[in-house]
Design a protein around this motif. Structure first.
Motif, PDB file in Angstrom:
ATOM      1  N   ARG A 210       0.188  29.880 -14.415  1.00 60.64           N
ATOM      2  CA  ARG A 210      -0.053  29.631 -15.842  1.00 60.64           C
ATOM      3  C   ARG A 210      -0.255  28.136 -16.135  1.00 60.64           C
ATOM      4  NH1 ARG A 210      -0.413  34.245 -14.778  1.00 60.64           N
ATOM      5  NH2 ARG A 210       0.373  36.021 -15.978  1.00 60.64           N
ATOM      6  N   VAL A 211      -0.609  27.376 -15.079  1.00 57.57           N
ATOM      7  CA  VAL A 211      -0.879  25.953 -15.255  1.00 57.57           C
ATOM      8  C   VAL A 211      -2.224  25.581 -14.641  1.00 57.57           C
ATOM      9  CG1 VAL A 211      -0.118  23.596 -14.711  1.00 57.57           C
ATOM     10  CG2 VAL A 211       1.570  25.351 -15.287  1.00 57.57           C
ATOM     11  N   PHE A 212      -2.419  25.980 -13.369  1.00 63.89           N
ATOM     12  CA  PHE A 212      -3.626  25.521 -12.680  1.00 63.89           C
ATOM     13  C   PHE A 212      -4.347  26.635 -11.918  1.00 63.89           C
ATOM     14  CE2 PHE A 212      -5.982  23.535  -9.201  1.00 63.89           C
ATOM     15  CZ  PHE A 212      -6.698  22.559  -9.877  1.00 63.89           C
ATOM     16  N   ALA A 213      -3.625  27.353 -11.007  1.00 59.59           N
ATOM     17  CA  ALA A 213      -4.318  28.312 -10.138  1.00 59.59           C
ATOM     18  C   ALA A 213      -3.331  29.331  -9.589  1.00 59.59           C
ATOM     19  CB  ALA A 213      -5.011  27.581  -8.987  1.00 59.59           C
ATOM     20  N   ASP A 214      -3.881  30.292  -8.854  1.00 55.96           N
ATOM     21  CA  ASP A 214      -3.055  31.281  -8.161  1.00 55.96           C
ATOM     22  C   ASP A 214      -3.044  30.943  -6.679  1.00 55.96           C
ATOM     23  OD1 ASP A 214      -1.533  33.514  -7.530  1.00 55.96           O
ATOM     24  OD2 ASP A 214      -3.309  34.788  -7.278  1.00 55.96           O
ATOM     25  N   ASP A 215      -1.942  30.422  -6.217  1.00 58.81           N
ATOM     26  CA  ASP A 215      -1.804  30.066  -4.806  1.00 58.81           C
ATOM     27  C   ASP A 215      -1.640  31.334  -3.969  1.00 58.81           C
ATOM     28  OD1 ASP A 215      -1.083  27.782  -2.769  1.00 58.81           O
ATOM     29  OD2 ASP A 215       0.452  29.318  -2.508  1.00 58.81           O
ATOM     30  N   LYS A 216      -2.346  31.396  -2.828  1.00 54.41           N
ATOM     31  CA  LYS A 216      -2.307  32.592  -1.988  1.00 54.41           C
ATOM     32  C   LYS A 216      -1.316  32.484  -0.833  1.00 54.41           C
ATOM     33  CE  LYS A 216      -5.554  34.677  -4.298  1.00 54.41           C
ATOM     34  NZ  LYS A 216      -5.209  35.820  -5.173  1.00 54.41           N
ATOM     35  N   ALA A 217      -0.699  31.309  -0.656  1.00 60.59           N
ATOM     36  CA  ALA A 217       0.287  31.162   0.412  1.00 60.59           C
ATOM     37  C   ALA A 217       1.632  31.755   0.015  1.00 60.59           C
ATOM     38  CB  ALA A 217       0.448  29.690   0.789  1.00 60.59           C
TER      39      ALA A 217
ATOM     40  N   LYS B  48      -9.623  35.095   9.079  1.00 62.00           N
ATOM     41  CA  LYS B  48     -10.028  35.151   7.679  1.00 62.00           C
ATOM     42  C   LYS B  48      -8.822  35.115   6.745  1.00 62.00           C
ATOM     43  CE  LYS B  48     -12.898  37.813   4.465  1.00 62.00           C
ATOM     44  NZ  LYS B  48     -13.759  39.032   4.322  1.00 62.00           N
ATOM     45  N   SER B  49      -7.815  35.939   7.027  1.00 65.44           N
ATOM     46  CA  SER B  49      -6.651  35.988   6.131  1.00 65.44           C
ATOM     47  C   SER B  49      -5.787  34.731   6.258  1.00 65.44           C
ATOM     48  CB  SER B  49      -5.809  37.241   6.413  1.00 65.44           C
ATOM     49  OG  SER B  49      -5.284  37.225   7.717  1.00 65.44           O
ATOM     50  N   ARG B  50      -5.750  34.126   7.444  1.00 67.69           N
ATOM     51  CA  ARG B  50      -4.986  32.886   7.591  1.00 67.69           C
ATOM     52  C   ARG B  50      -5.587  31.768   6.764  1.00 67.69           C
ATOM     53  NH1 ARG B  50      -4.713  34.245  13.883  1.00 67.69           N
ATOM     54  NH2 ARG B  50      -2.860  35.573  13.825  1.00 67.69           N
ATOM     55  N   LEU B  51      -6.904  31.713   6.738  1.00 69.41           N
ATOM     56  CA  LEU B  51      -7.562  30.702   5.905  1.00 69.41           C
ATOM     57  C   LEU B  51      -7.329  30.990   4.420  1.00 69.41           C
ATOM     58  CD1 LEU B  51     -10.925  30.303   7.863  1.00 69.41           C
ATOM     59  CD2 LEU B  51      -9.106  28.606   7.654  1.00 69.41           C
ATOM     60  N   ARG B  52      -7.393  32.275   4.038  1.00 68.80           N
ATOM     61  CA  ARG B  52      -7.183  32.638   2.635  1.00 68.80           C
ATOM     62  C   ARG B  52      -5.771  32.277   2.183  1.00 68.80           C
ATOM     63  NH1 ARG B  52      -8.456  37.532   3.035  1.00 68.80           N
ATOM     64  NH2 ARG B  52      -6.462  38.624   2.940  1.00 68.80           N
ATOM     65  N   HIS B  53      -4.801  32.494   3.053  1.00 72.62           N
ATOM     66  CA  HIS B  53      -3.401  32.211   2.707  1.00 72.62           C
ATOM     67  C   HIS B  53      -2.964  30.809   3.133  1.00 72.62           C
ATOM     68  CE1 HIS B  53      -2.723  36.299   1.349  1.00 72.62           C
ATOM     69  NE2 HIS B  53      -3.197  36.774   2.483  1.00 72.62           N
ATOM     70  N   ASN B  54      -3.900  30.009   3.614  1.00 80.09           N
ATOM     71  CA  ASN B  54      -3.620  28.622   4.021  1.00 80.09           C
ATOM     72  C   ASN B  54      -2.471  28.547   5.018  1.00 80.09           C
ATOM     73  OD1 ASN B  54      -4.311  25.886   3.945  1.00 80.09           O
ATOM     74  ND2 ASN B  54      -2.743  25.419   2.418  1.00 80.09           N
ATOM     75  N   PHE B  55      -2.410  29.534   5.922  1.00 77.72           N
ATOM     76  CA  PHE B  55      -1.403  29.560   6.989  1.00 77.72           C
ATOM     77  C   PHE B  55       0.031  29.514   6.447  1.00 77.72           C
ATOM     78  CE2 PHE B  55      -5.318  27.883   8.670  1.00 77.72           C
ATOM     79  CZ  PHE B  55      -5.467  28.527   9.889  1.00 77.72           C
ATOM     80  N   GLY B  56       0.213  30.008   5.216  1.00 73.63           N
ATOM     81  CA  GLY B  56       1.553  30.030   4.631  1.00 73.63           C
ATOM     82  C   GLY B  56       2.025  28.709   4.070  1.00 73.63           C
ATOM     83  N   MET B  57       1.139  27.721   3.983  1.00 75.14           N
ATOM     84  CA  MET B  57       1.513  26.405   3.445  1.00 75.14           C
ATOM     85  C   MET B  57       1.095  26.338   1.978  1.00 75.14           C
ATOM     86  SD  MET B  57       0.627  23.817   6.607  1.00 75.14           S
ATOM     87  CE  MET B  57      -1.123  24.208   6.601  1.00 75.14           C
ATOM     88  N   ALA B  58       2.055  26.390   1.092  1.00 74.98           N
ATOM     89  CA  ALA B  58       1.775  26.535  -0.335  1.00 74.98           C
ATOM     90  C   ALA B  58       1.432  25.213  -1.014  1.00 74.98           C
ATOM     91  CB  ALA B  58       2.981  27.164  -1.040  1.00 74.98           C
TER      92      ALA B  58
ATOM     93  N   THR C  58       7.158  29.783   6.680  1.00 72.41           N
ATOM     94  CA  THR C  58       6.213  28.689   6.475  1.00 72.41           C
ATOM     95  C   THR C  58       6.573  27.503   7.357  1.00 72.41           C
ATOM     96  OG1 THR C  58       5.247  27.182   4.838  1.00 72.41           O
ATOM     97  CG2 THR C  58       7.561  27.758   4.536  1.00 72.41           C
ATOM     98  N   SER C  59       5.574  26.813   7.845  1.00 69.46           N
ATOM     99  CA  SER C  59       5.834  25.577   8.586  1.00 69.46           C
ATOM    100  C   SER C  59       6.158  24.441   7.624  1.00 69.46           C
ATOM    101  CB  SER C  59       4.617  25.205   9.436  1.00 69.46           C
ATOM    102  OG  SER C  59       3.458  25.053   8.627  1.00 69.46           O
ATOM    103  N   GLY C  60       5.922  24.661   6.330  1.00 73.34           N
ATOM    104  CA  GLY C  60       6.195  23.665   5.311  1.00 73.34           C
ATOM    105  C   GLY C  60       5.177  23.752   4.194  1.00 73.34           C
ATOM    106  N   ALA C  61       5.454  23.117   3.092  1.00 70.37           N
ATOM    107  CA  ALA C  61       4.486  23.071   1.999  1.00 70.37           C
ATOM    108  C   ALA C  61       3.248  22.299   2.440  1.00 70.37           C
ATOM    109  CB  ALA C  61       5.120  22.406   0.780  1.00 70.37           C
ATOM    110  N   TYR C  62       2.114  22.587   1.811  1.00 66.09           N
ATOM    111  CA  TYR C  62       0.869  21.914   2.180  1.00 66.09           C
ATOM    112  C   TYR C  62       0.993  20.409   1.930  1.00 66.09           C
ATOM    113  CZ  TYR C  62      -4.061  20.755   2.461  1.00 66.09           C
ATOM    114  OH  TYR C  62      -5.264  20.192   2.814  1.00 66.09           O
ATOM    115  N   PRO C  63       0.706  19.572   2.953  1.00 62.78           N
ATOM    116  CA  PRO C  63       0.927  18.132   2.813  1.00 62.78           C
ATOM    117  C   PRO C  63      -0.308  17.329   2.415  1.00 62.78           C
ATOM    118  CG  PRO C  63       0.560  18.654   5.116  1.00 62.78           C
ATOM    119  CD  PRO C  63       0.427  19.952   4.360  1.00 62.78           C
TER     120      PRO C  63
END
Length: 325
Positions: free
Chosen positions: A90-97, A122-132, A160-165
């Protein structure tokens, strides 16, 4: 096709021979190969048990990252009914991770939230490898707040290996979003149960795992930074030279395993995995995780909101406290 880790090469060789013998038998070879197959299967089973009984912290890290290990959506499909995904911060986007939504779990309505890594390219790229991104943690805050409003317990599955850096995440307030999600976990007036199902990396994991009860699968890992990250920072050496402090040494020094963290009272319990890891017994490990969640919710659901908050607050304040002599 089974993916083998580097330390599983002896098992890969044996199981490859077993498959070869089975193909020969299926093609109608004159001699019976069942006895030989049975002997090799027994030998492979003993070898697998022996290897997994003596895993190093670095090897456990590799198992936690195994591409065939069950992920968030696998657990949702196995354990929860009528899952309705809720998207957007409800601010910017829907994160898929980070995914989440309403569901039914063994007769109770819950909010389930977790990291999804994906299971193919394909799904790893869509979910950004779990990095939110920050949007993922803001979505988690929104869903936890909704759960509290409707008096529903929250279940989080961390992997997750961590949040997206990246720069884009920092520009949108990654650190603040993680802090807000951690704060929301601490202030929730409903039960919160978390399971580390693979990697629990840095604040990206803590933001969903500051729970009343935190469980880890037997071969999962949980740490403030990845072993590789720790190695690169503490083991810096001259350009082109290998680090003086390897990821293998870092994994041991950081106490990343479920066994270490249970001993340090960081987590509450360890959920056993089948011999060979969760990827070799997906149904069983997911059912065992469901049993642990069910028991924890049963213990917590009678507690009033203020008691939950106080117990949770005291739990985390007590971590790392050293008594005075």
């Amino acid at each position: 096709m089974t993916t083998y880790l580097d330390f599983e090469k002896p098992i890969a060789d044996l199981e490859g021979k077993i498959e070869e013998l089975r193909r020969m038998s299926a093609q109608g070879e004159a001699i019976s190969l069942e006895d030989e197959v049975s002997k090799l299967e027994h030998k492979a089973g003993l070898l697998l048990r022996d290897i997994y009984a003596k895993l190093t912290p670095w090897q456990k890290t590799q198992v936690a990252r195994h591409p065939e290990r069950p992920h968030f959506l696998d657990y949702v499909h196995a354990l929860f009914q009528d899952f309705t995904a809720l998207g957007g911060d409800r601010v910017f986007a829907d994160d898929k991770a980070i995914l989440g939504g309403l569901a039914s779990f063994r007769g109770r309505s819950v909010m389930v939230i977790g990291h999804e890594k994906g299971n193919d390219t394909k799904s790893r790229l869509r979910h950004n490898f779990g990095m939110a991104m920050p949007d993922g943690y803001r979505k988690a805050v929104r869903l936890m707040t909704m759960a509290e409003r409707f008096n529903m317990p929250v279940v989080t599955l961390v992997d997750t290996s961590g949040a997206y850096p990246g720069l884009s995440a920092e520009e949108r307030g990654q650190g603040e979003a993680i802090a807000r999600s951690t704060e929301r976990c601490l202030t929730l007036g409903v039960p919160l149960v978390s399971v580390i199902i693979g990697e629990g990396g840095s604040g990206g994991a803590v933001a969903l795992a500051t729970a009343d009860r935190v469980f880890m699968l037997e071969h999962s890992v949980y740490s403030v930074i990845s072993p590789e990250g720790c190695s690169s920072i503490l083991g810096r050496s001259k350009l082109g030279a290998p680090p003086s402090f390897s990821p293998q040494e870092a994994a041991t020094a950081m106490k990343v395993t479920a066994q270490d963290l249970f001993q340090l009272r960081i987590i509450d319990s360890i959920i056993p995995e089948p011999v060979g890891g969760a990827q070799r017994g997906r149904s069983q490990v997911m059912e065992d995780a469901g049993d642990a969640i069910d028991l924890a919710l049963t213990e917590l659901e009678s507690m009033p909101p203020e008691a939950l908050r106080k117990a949770r607050w005291d739990k985390y304040l007590a971590m790392g406290r050293v008594g005075l002599a």
